[in-house]
Design an enzyme around this catalytic site. Structure first.
Site, PDB file in Angstrom:
ATOM      1  N   TYR A 131      -7.932  -6.574  -0.325  1.00 22.44           N
ATOM      2  CA  TYR A 131      -7.296  -7.197  -1.488  1.00 22.44           C
ATOM      3  C   TYR A 131      -7.190  -8.710  -1.259  1.00 22.44           C
ATOM      4  O   TYR A 131      -7.734  -9.235  -0.300  1.00 22.44           O
ATOM      5  CB  TYR A 131      -5.966  -6.500  -1.794  1.00 22.44           C
ATOM      6  CG  TYR A 131      -6.209  -5.047  -2.156  1.00 22.44           C
ATOM      7  CD1 TYR A 131      -6.919  -4.715  -3.312  1.00 22.44           C
ATOM      8  CD2 TYR A 131      -5.820  -4.011  -1.312  1.00 22.44           C
ATOM      9  CE1 TYR A 131      -7.206  -3.387  -3.624  1.00 22.44           C
ATOM     10  CE2 TYR A 131      -6.106  -2.683  -1.621  1.00 22.44           C
ATOM     11  CZ  TYR A 131      -6.801  -2.384  -2.780  1.00 22.44           C
ATOM     12  OH  TYR A 131      -7.104  -1.080  -3.089  1.00 22.44           O
ATOM     13  N   GLY A 163       0.314   8.197   6.380  1.00 23.64           N
ATOM     14  CA  GLY A 163       0.082   8.056   4.951  1.00 23.64           C
ATOM     15  C   GLY A 163      -0.079   9.388   4.278  1.00 23.64           C
ATOM     16  O   GLY A 163       0.899  10.037   3.894  1.00 23.64           O
ATOM     17  N   ARG A 164      -1.334   9.833   4.156  1.00 23.46           N
ATOM     18  CA  ARG A 164      -1.615  11.047   3.389  1.00 23.46           C
ATOM     19  C   ARG A 164      -0.784  12.260   3.794  1.00 23.46           C
ATOM     20  O   ARG A 164      -0.403  13.045   2.915  1.00 23.46           O
ATOM     21  CB  ARG A 164      -3.114  11.353   3.426  1.00 23.46           C
ATOM     22  CG  ARG A 164      -3.891  10.426   2.475  1.00 23.46           C
ATOM     23  CD  ARG A 164      -5.375  10.500   2.713  1.00 23.46           C
ATOM     24  NE  ARG A 164      -5.700  10.109   4.087  1.00 23.46           N
ATOM     25  CZ  ARG A 164      -6.928  10.022   4.560  1.00 23.46           C
ATOM     26  NH1 ARG A 164      -7.950  10.314   3.795  1.00 23.46           N
ATOM     27  NH2 ARG A 164      -7.133   9.631   5.808  1.00 23.46           N
ATOM     28  N   HIS A 184       1.087  -7.363   1.426  1.00 28.66           N
ATOM     29  CA  HIS A 184      -0.158  -6.584   1.587  1.00 28.66           C
ATOM     30  C   HIS A 184      -1.303  -7.546   1.928  1.00 28.66           C
ATOM     31  O   HIS A 184      -1.904  -8.157   1.050  1.00 28.66           O
ATOM     32  CB  HIS A 184      -0.459  -5.813   0.303  1.00 28.66           C
ATOM     33  CG  HIS A 184      -1.496  -4.731   0.452  1.00 28.66           C
ATOM     34  ND1 HIS A 184      -2.392  -4.689   1.501  1.00 28.66           N
ATOM     35  CD2 HIS A 184      -1.775  -3.648  -0.322  1.00 28.66           C
ATOM     36  CE1 HIS A 184      -3.180  -3.620   1.356  1.00 28.66           C
ATOM     37  NE2 HIS A 184      -2.821  -2.981   0.271  1.00 28.66           N
ATOM     38  N   ASN A 229      -6.842  -4.201   3.531  1.00 29.89           N
ATOM     39  CA  ASN A 229      -7.646  -3.320   2.665  1.00 29.89           C
ATOM     40  C   ASN A 229      -8.491  -4.005   1.599  1.00 29.89           C
ATOM     41  O   ASN A 229      -8.757  -3.439   0.544  1.00 29.89           O
ATOM     42  CB  ASN A 229      -6.742  -2.255   2.025  1.00 29.89           C
ATOM     43  CG  ASN A 229      -6.150  -1.340   3.079  1.00 29.89           C
ATOM     44  OD1 ASN A 229      -6.595  -1.369   4.232  1.00 29.89           O
ATOM     45  ND2 ASN A 229      -5.167  -0.549   2.716  1.00 29.89           N
ATOM     46  N   THR A 235      -0.827   4.636  -2.956  1.00 36.23           N
ATOM     47  CA  THR A 235      -1.023   4.415  -4.386  1.00 36.23           C
ATOM     48  C   THR A 235      -1.083   5.756  -5.109  1.00 36.23           C
ATOM     49  O   THR A 235      -1.858   6.631  -4.735  1.00 36.23           O
ATOM     50  CB  THR A 235      -2.307   3.582  -4.597  1.00 36.23           C
ATOM     51  OG1 THR A 235      -2.034   2.250  -4.160  1.00 36.23           O
ATOM     52  CG2 THR A 235      -2.742   3.550  -6.051  1.00 36.23           C
ATOM     53  N   ASN A 294     -12.949  -1.838   0.345  1.00 40.17           N
ATOM     54  CA  ASN A 294     -13.238  -2.664  -0.819  1.00 40.17           C
ATOM     55  C   ASN A 294     -14.272  -3.758  -0.551  1.00 40.17           C
ATOM     56  O   ASN A 294     -14.234  -4.835  -1.149  1.00 40.17           O
ATOM     57  CB  ASN A 294     -11.951  -3.248  -1.407  1.00 40.17           C
ATOM     58  CG  ASN A 294     -11.099  -2.152  -2.026  1.00 40.17           C
ATOM     59  OD1 ASN A 294     -11.580  -1.382  -2.856  1.00 40.17           O
ATOM     60  ND2 ASN A 294      -9.840  -2.041  -1.604  1.00 40.17           N
ATOM     61  N   ARG A 353       1.148  -6.424   6.409  1.00 38.35           N
ATOM     62  CA  ARG A 353       0.149  -5.411   6.777  1.00 38.35           C
ATOM     63  C   ARG A 353      -1.243  -6.039   6.818  1.00 38.35           C
ATOM     64  O   ARG A 353      -1.617  -6.758   5.886  1.00 38.35           O
ATOM     65  CB  ARG A 353       0.158  -4.271   5.760  1.00 38.35           C
ATOM     66  CG  ARG A 353      -0.641  -3.055   6.236  1.00 38.35           C
ATOM     67  CD  ARG A 353      -0.595  -1.914   5.235  1.00 38.35           C
ATOM     68  NE  ARG A 353      -0.703  -0.629   5.913  1.00 38.35           N
ATOM     69  CZ  ARG A 353      -1.287   0.448   5.391  1.00 38.35           C
ATOM     70  NH1 ARG A 353      -1.817   0.418   4.176  1.00 38.35           N
ATOM     71  NH2 ARG A 353      -1.350   1.577   6.063  1.00 38.35           N
ATOM     72  N   GLN A 363       6.040  -2.968  -1.055  1.00 41.97           N
ATOM     73  CA  GLN A 363       4.807  -3.671  -0.690  1.00 41.97           C
ATOM     74  C   GLN A 363       4.344  -4.581  -1.835  1.00 41.97           C
ATOM     75  O   GLN A 363       4.093  -4.117  -2.952  1.00 41.97           O
ATOM     76  CB  GLN A 363       3.690  -2.693  -0.320  1.00 41.97           C
ATOM     77  CG  GLN A 363       2.548  -3.443   0.378  1.00 41.97           C
ATOM     78  CD  GLN A 363       1.302  -2.617   0.615  1.00 41.97           C
ATOM     79  OE1 GLN A 363       0.858  -1.910  -0.284  1.00 41.97           O
ATOM     80  NE2 GLN A 363       0.728  -2.722   1.803  1.00 41.97           N
TER      81      GLN A 363
END
Ligand code: 8OZ
Length: 364
Positions: free
Chosen positions: A181, A317-318, A176, A179, A27, A236, A228, A100
């Protein structure tokens, strides 16, 4: 043991990926007016096209599915047109890219919701987490429980998002389900206290994720669909009393749907891999197509897991943020650049498209 390496091509459904390294969804909060990805996004993704596969940043399937400022959508013609420039730029560089599909559920704020309404959730339980809105971090809003009659509309939104993604030139879509959501909120009993067909038992809690995935498969085909999940991630504010049984069941059913890949966040998202005991190999064994492993991998760990047959692809990712040529750096063992946390979310080209490749850094 085999001598497979991360840097060889891999066949994913009807696509040949140039290597086994995946750019994980990230994101970045830089969509323009109308939540349309712009030219900078096309440049950013194209710079990272040497990944075997790019998975786009999480992209809301509806206005209601948005939880943070300036995240892109996939529910308007302008968004499709914006994304088409992104996919074109990636394909021109020989890359592959999935979109995604995202609905944040309760992780949102009234200021982002249509008509200033409360965000929706399986149950009216507020998340102990913050979102980014009006250029600042704030507590998420108190959600309301979705009515049974609203569920078909949510599934239809994911279906439309999948169709739009293909119209925008994506090679496929990732649901998705991770995480904390919406789909993860339904799956986990710490957050889902429903007593209808979407709560209570393991089967009922899995229902929304599976119905959404089945609709997406019906729309774009199983070979263009991935999912995923993050079975033990507390991201969260979600929690589950028996994640092993819950996700063993979900993965068994996803395998029956024949989807192209399962993408698993192993541990706490962006955190400890051993946050809770969990047998990820059990998921791998239940799923016959491609298994994408994510979370804290480096070349050594990924290569070991690959050769043990525990995963096929590895999502980073990062590290992709400050290293557009991450694949090349990993291949030659070059040092990795560090990202600037101040430019992670929102803003323009700084900290987005201005991280140099090794070659560019050498010339500078
Ligand atoms: C970081 C900030 C905002 C959203 C996720 C979509 O964790 C996200 C996300 C990550 O999946």
């Amino acid at each position: 043991m085999t001598s497979k390496t991360l840097f060889e091509p891999y066949v994913l459904g009807s696509l040949t990926l140039s290597n086994r390294i995946v750019m994980a969804p990230l994101t970045r909060n830089r969509a323009g007016v109308g939540f349309v990805p712009g030219d900078l996004a096309a440049q950013y993704y194209a710079q990272r096209a040497s990944a075997g596969l790019i998975i786009s940043e999480a992209t809301q399937v509806s206005e209601q599915g948005q939880g943070y400022q300036d995240t892109p959508g996939i529910y308007t013609q302008a968004q499709i047109d914006g994304w088409r420039r992104v996919t074109g730029a990636v394909h021109d560089k020989g890359g592959r890219i999935f979109l995604q599909l995202w609905h944040v559920g309760r992780v949102s704020h009234v200021d982002l919701q249509p008509g200033g309404q409360p965000p929706v959730a399986p149950s009216a339980i507020r998340a102990q987490t913050k979102t980014f809105v009006n250029n600042t971090f704030v507590d998420v809003s108190e959600p309301r429980a979705l009515e049974l009659g609203e569920i078909p509309g949510i599934i239809a939104d994911f279906r439309r998002g999948a169709a739009n993604a293909i119209a925008a030139g994506f090679d496929g879509v990732e649901v998705h389900g991770a995480n904390g959501y919406l789909l993860d909120q339904f799956a986990k009993d710490g957050v889902n206290t429903r007593t209808d067909a979407y709560g209570g038992s393991i089967e009922n809690r899995a229902r929304l994720m599976l119905e959404v995935t089945a609709a997406v498969v019906d729309e774009v085909g199983a070979s263009r669909t991935g999912v995923r999940i993050s079975p033990v991630s507390p991201a969260n504010g979600v929690s589950a009393t028996d994640p092993q049984a819950q996700f063993d069941y979900i993965v068994t059913k996803l395998d029956e749907l024949g989807i192209a890949y399962l993408h698993v966040v192993e541990g706490a998202t962006g955190g400890a891999r051993d946050v809770a005991p969990f047998d990820f190999k059990a998921l791998r064994d239940k799923f016959k197509n491609t298994y994408i492993a994510n979370n804290g991998y480096n070349v050594d760990l990924a290569t070991t897991r690959l050769r043990e047959g525990l995963a096929d692809l590895f999502a980073f990712g990062r590290p992709f943020i400050a290293n557009p040529d991450l694949v090349q750096r990993l291949k030659i063992g070059a040092p990795l650049a560090n990202l600037n946390p101040a430019t992670l979310y929102g803003g323009g080209s700084a900290g987005y498209t201005d991280y140099p490749t090794l070659a560019e850094a050498d010339r500078a």
